[in-house]
Design an enzyme around this catalytic site. Structure first.
Site, short mmCIF file in Angstrom:
data_model
loop_
_atom_site.label_atom_id
_atom_site.label_comp_id
_atom_site.label_asym_id
_atom_site.label_seq_id
_atom_site.Cartn_x
_atom_site.Cartn_y
_atom_site.Cartn_z
NE ARG A 185 58.26 -104.13 14.22
CZ ARG A 185 58.63 -104.04 12.79
NH1 ARG A 185 58.45 -103.03 12.27
NH2 ARG A 185 59.33 -104.98 12.29
CE1 TYR A 204 50.15 -89.47 33.53
CE2 TYR A 204 51.65 -89.66 31.68
CZ TYR A 204 50.83 -90.34 32.88
OH TYR A 204 51.33 -91.40 33.20
CG ASP A 249 46.08 -86.30 27.51
OD1 ASP A 249 44.80 -86.86 27.68
OD2 ASP A 249 47.05 -86.56 28.00
#
Ligand SMILES: *Cc1c(COP(=O)(O)O)cnc(C)c1O
Length: 375
Positions: A47, A98, A169
């Site tokens: 992780r 988005y 983005d």
């Protein structure tokens, strides 16, 4: 592995993220599926680190000119990035962009987590006015699904003067066409799910930054929230990335041809593609991008139902959401409630141009358009 400096991005996309060139070493970064590692090494547990993610991150970092942190999806990357902000932070974000990023922000604004102001990022003056007192300006360019182009250099400089960080983005443009960190942005967000991996067969996201504190915060939070990429997805994303330059070259040449022909088609009211000289984003795109990309949108004169019929009638292009794959995809965006809320025109179709032969794509579109309007 250290590469020669000043490579062209078309070379970097192939060369970065490879294992060291030792005799007998693999040429391709292997997929490492182990969840745990022998004590005392650089990676301890799956992780907090993984050699296959690191290979992908090396490549994405080299392409954008920063250091990358990969996540399970673009949204895991976006929400983790937003969670680095202090409680109540003012965030300026696209009113049309988005949808899930916008809805995450507006949902969290209700509980006081963020103070959100939604703006038209193509309107530089209004966006910078909203940046007063803001911690972060979130920009998309070109935007989804309207293909608006934001003036990135002006927004980045203006937001910095106002004391706000800037995130771009870069999913629609990819680092081959636009490098926001070079323009001064603090971080770049990617849905690697789209053009970077390019085969519609995985979800993955990334943030790339030159800010070492932000990088450490993101890598730390990723391990705490646990939105980690699967090693197999990271392997496939890196494999897909290798062909990005050739995929984009074909797809954006076809996108320009289709945009020109759609603009001349009697059933089409309006086309948005930043590569058309008549497009409002053309001059900005020419200044800040190396190419115009493979996304376009168009509206049908005959309305939303005709647009639905056109989407149902395509046989080469696939009627599906998402974008950036080798196969062309199209959909009427306002079939989603969230898009209606954003003001997306009801008859707007978003087309993600793939790498098929452009004449097959055009024949498919023409046939679908005439089937859609003959009623
Ligand atoms: C798809 C997309 C996202 C979200 O990425 P996922 O990988 O689907 O989570 C964010 N921004 C843009 C522009 C996208 O197209």
């Amino acid at each position: 592995m250290t590469m020669p400096p000043d490579l062209q991005p078309e070379t970097t996309v192939v060369a970065a993220g490879r294992p060291a060139r030792d005799p007998g070493a693999p040429v391709v970064a292997p997929v490492v599926l182990s969840s745990t590692y022998g004590a005392g090494g650089a990676v301890a547990y799956g992780r907090t680190g993984n050699p296959t993610w690191e290979a992908l991150e090396d490549a994405l970092g080299a392409l954008e000119g920063g250091s990358a942190v990969s996540f399970a999806s673009g949204m895991a990357a976006a929400t983790t990035l937003l969670e680095t902000l202090p409680l109540g932070a003012r965030v300026v974000a696209p009113a049309s962009g988005y949808y899930e990023v916008r809805s995450f922000l507006t949902d969290r604004a209700e509980g006081g987590r963020f103070d959100v102001e939604l703006v038209d990022v193509a309107d530089t003056g209004a966006t910078l006015d909203a940046c007063r007192g803001a911690s972060l300006l979130w920009v998309e360019s070109p935007t989804n699904p309207l293909l608006n182009v934001a003036d990135l250099p002006a927004l980045i400089d203006g937001a910095h003067e106002a004391g706000a960080l800037v995130v771009v983005d870069n999913t629609f443009a990819t680092p081959l066409l636009q490098r926001p960190l070079d323009l001064g942005a603090d971080a770049v967000l990617h849905s690697v799910t789209k053009f970077l991996s390019g085969h519609s067969d995985l979800l993955l996201g990334a943030v790339v930054t030159r800010d070492t504190e932000l990088y450490a915060a993101l890598a730390g939070l990723r391990g705490l929230y646990g939105g980690v990429p699967g090693p197999l997805e990271a392997f496939l994303a890196l494999r897909g990335l290798r062909t990005l330059a050739v995929r984009l070259e074909r797809a954006q040449a076809s996108a320009l041809t289709l945009a020109q022909r759609l603009a001349a088609h009697p059933a089409v009211e309006r086309v948005r593609y930043p590569g058309l000289p008549s497009d409002p984003g053309y001059d900005r795109a020419r200044r800040q991008m190396r190419g115009f990309g493979a996304m376009l949108s168009f509206e049908l004169r005959a309305g939303a139902e005709a647009a639905e019929r056109a989407c149902a009638a395509v046989r080469v292009i696939t009627h599906a959401t998402s974008l950036g794959g080798v196969e062309s995809l199209m959909e009427r965006r306002a079939r989603w409630a969230g898009e209606v809320e954003m003001g997306t025109p009801p008859a707007l179709i978003r087309l993600s141009v793939g790498i098929e032969h452009v004449e097959d794509l055009w024949a498919d579109l023409e046939r679908a358009l005439s089937a859609a309007v003959q009623r």
